[in-house]
Scaffold this active site. Structure first.
Site, mmCIF file in Angstrom:
data_model
loop_
_atom_site.group_PDB
_atom_site.id
_atom_site.type_symbol
_atom_site.label_atom_id
_atom_site.label_comp_id
_atom_site.label_asym_id
_atom_site.label_seq_id
_atom_site.Cartn_x
_atom_site.Cartn_y
_atom_site.Cartn_z
ATOM 1 N N THR A 197 19.368 -14.075 -19.840
ATOM 2 C CA THR A 197 20.286 -13.878 -20.961
ATOM 3 C C THR A 197 19.533 -13.342 -22.160
ATOM 4 O O THR A 197 18.398 -13.737 -22.400
ATOM 5 C CB THR A 197 20.916 -15.228 -21.379
ATOM 6 O OG1 THR A 197 21.674 -15.727 -20.294
ATOM 7 C CG2 THR A 197 21.825 -15.082 -22.588
ATOM 8 N N GLY A 206 29.743 -18.230 -17.190
ATOM 9 C CA GLY A 206 29.037 -19.148 -18.080
ATOM 10 C C GLY A 206 29.573 -19.105 -19.498
ATOM 11 O O GLY A 206 30.711 -18.697 -19.751
ATOM 12 N N THR A 254 21.639 -20.020 -25.236
ATOM 13 C CA THR A 254 21.110 -19.713 -23.914
ATOM 14 C C THR A 254 20.865 -21.038 -23.198
ATOM 15 O O THR A 254 20.789 -22.088 -23.828
ATOM 16 C CB THR A 254 19.833 -18.851 -24.005
ATOM 17 O OG1 THR A 254 19.400 -18.485 -22.696
ATOM 18 C CG2 THR A 254 18.723 -19.580 -24.723
ATOM 19 N N GLY A 255 20.776 -20.970 -21.894
ATOM 20 C CA GLY A 255 20.588 -22.192 -21.124
ATOM 21 C C GLY A 255 21.779 -22.460 -20.231
ATOM 22 O O GLY A 255 22.526 -21.541 -19.884
HETATM 23 C C1 SD4 Z 1 24.844 -18.959 -18.445
HETATM 24 N N1 SD4 Z 1 23.853 -19.304 -20.588
HETATM 25 O O1 SD4 Z 1 25.434 -18.130 -17.782
HETATM 26 C C2 SD4 Z 1 23.792 -18.474 -19.421
HETATM 27 C C3 SD4 Z 1 22.455 -18.478 -18.734
HETATM 28 C C4 SD4 Z 1 21.258 -18.302 -19.587
HETATM 29 O O2 SD4 Z 1 19.017 -17.653 -19.687
HETATM 30 O O3 SD4 Z 1 21.250 -18.463 -20.795
HETATM 31 N N2 SD4 Z 1 20.136 -17.929 -19.011
HETATM 32 O O4 SD4 Z 1 25.017 -20.171 -18.323
#
Ligand code: SD4
Length: 344
Positions: free
Chosen positions: A203, A233, A254-255
């Site tokens: 991301t 997401g 993010t996450g």
């Molecule tokens: C998600 N927040 O699809 C995103 C993934 C992400 O680094 O941030 N990855 O859940």
């Protein structure tokens, strides 16, 4: 990309707070607004900021900066975001993106396939339709109608290898972006380490304040690697992955998106800034809200991080796990990667 050694510890030193008062409005004159400025998540933010800064330094609009900036990451074939990214568990890359401007307009696409720049499709949704979010086949059809080209369905070499490795066990265990997992955590959802030593995050979120004093934000992602087909997401969901209120501030996350969605994470961060908190403090309280719901035992298993930018050009970040970083470019910091403070 920069090696981690070069991270500055500015956040933890509280240097952001030296630029201006930590409380919104207090002790600040209009002249003290720190603009233009752009910040973006993870290591890939360094390259993305370069193109965003070209727009901002020329007096351009924050909206153009946050679109152009993350397009760099979407184009990078061996990165994390865009068509070079890891696929879902059926082997197909599906992408989510969102964008928000200074008027509170928003556009997003979810689970779009074979389109190189989902962020630009999101902008078209915002500007050329009465809607906010288009998903799946409909989003792709819309993109084509707007002149976007359908790209081949092939996986990038790094994604093909990662998918092949994942298929050996096909273990479905959504953990995401926990960097200290290096060597220890063998989860399919931990980020991949690239041959050059960098981590492969999936991301990028970007926030900018332009010379006119307007805020905008963008977020684009391949989501969670090897996810269930159709999984969406937080990134394309306004108020979860991205939120901009031009009067107060903007935030991007993010996450593990599921946890961000359940807390309306970025809306929460912006609301805390509206109540007068600094970006740093706002991000910290939003992370704490998530952890207060999941409990700290569960929270040790996943990452969520926020970055925030307020109307004065002050920045902040906070994460559950250590290892999160963001890239900052303004008149004071020349595109450096900054280590975020974290709960654990
Ligand atoms: C998600 N927040 O699809 C995103 C993934 C992400 O680094 O941030 N990855 O859940």
């Amino acid at each position: 990309m920069l090696p981690r050694r070069r991270f500055l510890q500015l956040s933890s030193l509280g240097l952001g707070g030296l630029m201006a008062s930590n409380s919104f409005g207090k002790g600040l004159s209009l002249n003290s607004v720190n603009k233009p400025i752009v910040i973006s998540t993870w290591d890939a933010g360094i390259a993305a900021n370069v193109d965003a800064w070209k727009v901002l330094a020329n007096g351009g609009r924050a909206l153009d900066a946050v679109e152009k900036g993350v397009m760099v990451t979407e184009s990078s074939i061996n990165c994390c975001v865009g068509l070079g990214a890891n696929p879902d568990r059926d082997g197909i890359v599906t992408l989510d993106a969102s964008i928000m401007d200074e008027h509170g307009n928003a556009g997003a696409v979810a689970a779009i396939e074979r389109i190189k720049h989902p962020i630009s499709v999101a902008r078209k949704v915002m500007e050329n339709t009465p809607h906010v979010l288009l998903a799946g086949a409909g989003a792709q059809e819309f993109a084509i109608s707007q002149g976007f080209q359908l790209e081949p369905q092939d996986l990038s070499p790094s994604a093909r290898k990662a998918y092949k490795d994942w298929l050996k066990k096909s273990e479905y265990k959504p953990e995401i972006n926990i960097e200290q997992a290096e060597g220890g955590n063998k989860s399919a959802f931990a980020p991949l380490k690239l041959d050059n030593g960098d981590w492969n995050h999936d991301t990028i979120g970007m926030l900018a304040l332009d010379q006119a004093g307007n805020l905008s934000g963008s977020c684009t992602t391949s989501g969670m690697a090897f996810k269930v087909r159709g999984r969406v997401g937080d990134s394309p969901l306004i108020g979860a992955g991205l939120y901009v209120d031009n009067a107060y501030g903007a935030a991007v996350s993010t996450g593990l998106g599921e946890e961000v969605i359940k807390s309306a994470g970025t809306h929460l961060v912006v609301e805390f800034m509206r109540q007068g908190l600094s970006p740093d403090k706002a991000c910290k309280l939003a992370v704490e809200r998530i952890v207060s719901r999941t409990g700290s035992t569960k929270a040790k298993e996943f990452q969520v991080a926020f970055i925030a930018l307020n109307k004065q050009g002050q920045v902040g970040a906070y994460a559950i796990q250590k290892g999160f970083s963001y890239a900052r470019q303004d008149q004071k910091v020349n595109n450096e990667l900054i280590a975020s403070a974290s709960m654990f």
